[in-house]
Design a protein around this motif. Structure first.
Motif, PDB file in Angstrom:
ATOM      1  N   MET A 143     -41.559  10.240 139.024  1.00 53.16           N
ATOM      2  CA  MET A 143     -42.020  10.203 137.350  1.00 53.16           C
ATOM      3  C   MET A 143     -43.204   9.933 137.632  1.00 53.16           C
ATOM      4  O   MET A 143     -44.579   9.809 138.223  1.00 53.16           O
ATOM      5  CB  MET A 143     -41.587   8.999 136.434  1.00 53.16           C
ATOM      6  N   THR A 144     -44.646  10.897 136.820  1.00 51.21           N
ATOM      7  CA  THR A 144     -45.812  10.291 136.854  1.00 51.21           C
ATOM      8  C   THR A 144     -46.569   9.939 136.874  1.00 51.21           C
ATOM      9  O   THR A 144     -46.239   8.973 135.332  1.00 51.21           O
ATOM     10  CB  THR A 144     -45.911  12.061 135.828  1.00 51.21           C
ATOM     11  N   ALA A 145     -47.407   9.155 137.314  1.00 56.51           N
ATOM     12  CA  ALA A 145     -48.208   7.600 136.899  1.00 56.51           C
ATOM     13  C   ALA A 145     -48.556   8.146 135.988  1.00 56.51           C
ATOM     14  O   ALA A 145     -49.485   8.733 135.390  1.00 56.51           O
ATOM     15  CB  ALA A 145     -49.519   7.319 137.862  1.00 56.51           C
ATOM     16  N   GLN A 193     -44.980  12.030 126.815  1.00 55.92           N
ATOM     17  CA  GLN A 193     -43.276  11.506 127.295  1.00 55.92           C
ATOM     18  C   GLN A 193     -42.504  11.829 128.504  1.00 55.92           C
ATOM     19  O   GLN A 193     -42.026  12.850 128.080  1.00 55.92           O
ATOM     20  CB  GLN A 193     -42.741  11.334 126.004  1.00 55.92           C
ATOM     21  N   GLU A 194     -41.900  10.959 129.046  1.00 54.42           N
ATOM     22  CA  GLU A 194     -40.677  11.238 130.225  1.00 54.42           C
ATOM     23  C   GLU A 194     -39.552  10.502 130.142  1.00 54.42           C
ATOM     24  O   GLU A 194     -39.977   9.163 129.787  1.00 54.42           O
ATOM     25  CB  GLU A 194     -41.644  11.044 131.659  1.00 54.42           C
TER      26      GLU A 194
END
Length: 249
Positions: free
Chosen positions: A32-34, A184-185
């Motif tokens: 997941m992206t920081a 949003q992830e």
């Protein structure tokens, strides 16, 4: 030596096609992206927090005034809708687009040309010596052309996305419009779904419940995609993509 060259060439080929990164991610969930640093203005510390810090022996900066209302803090009577940098805004995305385009083109063209020399100072009598056969001077040129072209195209598109997400006000334009950005992830097993929304909104279009529809976002950029095992399975192999890009027929 040849084996080493082959290994190096294979490594370069794999790295150029992104296969190394995919091999490293075998059996692992996509990362997941920081989270980016939040954008928000500074708010004066609460008087209650200052008193607690003083009781704990910590040194706190003196309050600029004894007012119960702090600069930048939310008030009971203030409009709670997003209006400044750092405020949170809810976006309602309801996309249900359908489009159908059908075009048909037909073209027909015909042409003909006939020319000859009945007489040219007696020189026409020398034509049989120059041209093969028995040419008729009055019918030296006879040309006909005919072309037909027909084209048909049909495009049908249907999209539907129903989502609700929150965005942050990242800037305020000179005319008062708000620049927003939301990300949003959601990761489920080995598939990561990502939704990104950016654009510009008018404060007047924000509803009382601090929400706004995606159709009221100017310069909207809505990206809904993902990465993971399911996405990889839906993509053609890189060799097939290169073949499709280079093959001319």
């Amino acid at each position: 030596m040849k084996r080493m060259v082959s290994v190096v060439a294979l490594a370069c080929l794999l790295s150029g096609c992104g296969a190394v990164g995919r091999l490293q991610g075998v059996g692992k969930a996509p990362k997941m992206t920081a989270m980016d640093d939040p954008v928000a203005p500074e708010i004066e510390p609460s008087l209650g927090l200052q008193g607690a810090a003083h009781r704990n022996g910590a040194t706190a900066a003196p309050a600029p005034s004894a007012s119960l209302f702090r600069t930048g803090a939310g008030g009971f009577l203030r409009d709670q809708r997003a209006s400044k940098v750092g405020d949170i805004l809810t976006i309602r995305i309801n996309i249900a687009d359908k489009a159908s385009v059908d075009n048909t083109t037909s073209r027909t063209r015909a042409g003909g040309e006939t020319g000859g020399i009945a007489g040219l100072l007696g020189l026409e009598t020398q034509l049989p010596k120059i041209l093969p056969g028995k040419p008729d001077p009055s019918k030296l040129v006879d040309f006909n052309s005919n072309s037909t072209a027909t084209g048909a195209g049909n495009t049908t598109r249907s999209e539907q996305i129903n989502l609700t997400m929150a965005a942050i006000v990242t800037g305020v334009l000179p005319n008062g419009n708000l620049v927003i950005r939301g990300r949003q992830e959601v990761r489920v097993n080995f598939e990561l779904r990502e939704l990104i929304v950016t654009g510009i909104v008018r404060p007047e279009d924000i509803a009382r419940d601090n929400t706004i529809a995606h159709s009221q976002i100017a310069e909207a950029r809505i990206s809904y995609g993902g990465r993971g095992q399911l996405t990889d399975a839906q993509q053609a192999r890189w060799g097939q993509q290169i073949y499709d890009a280079l093959f001319p027929f």
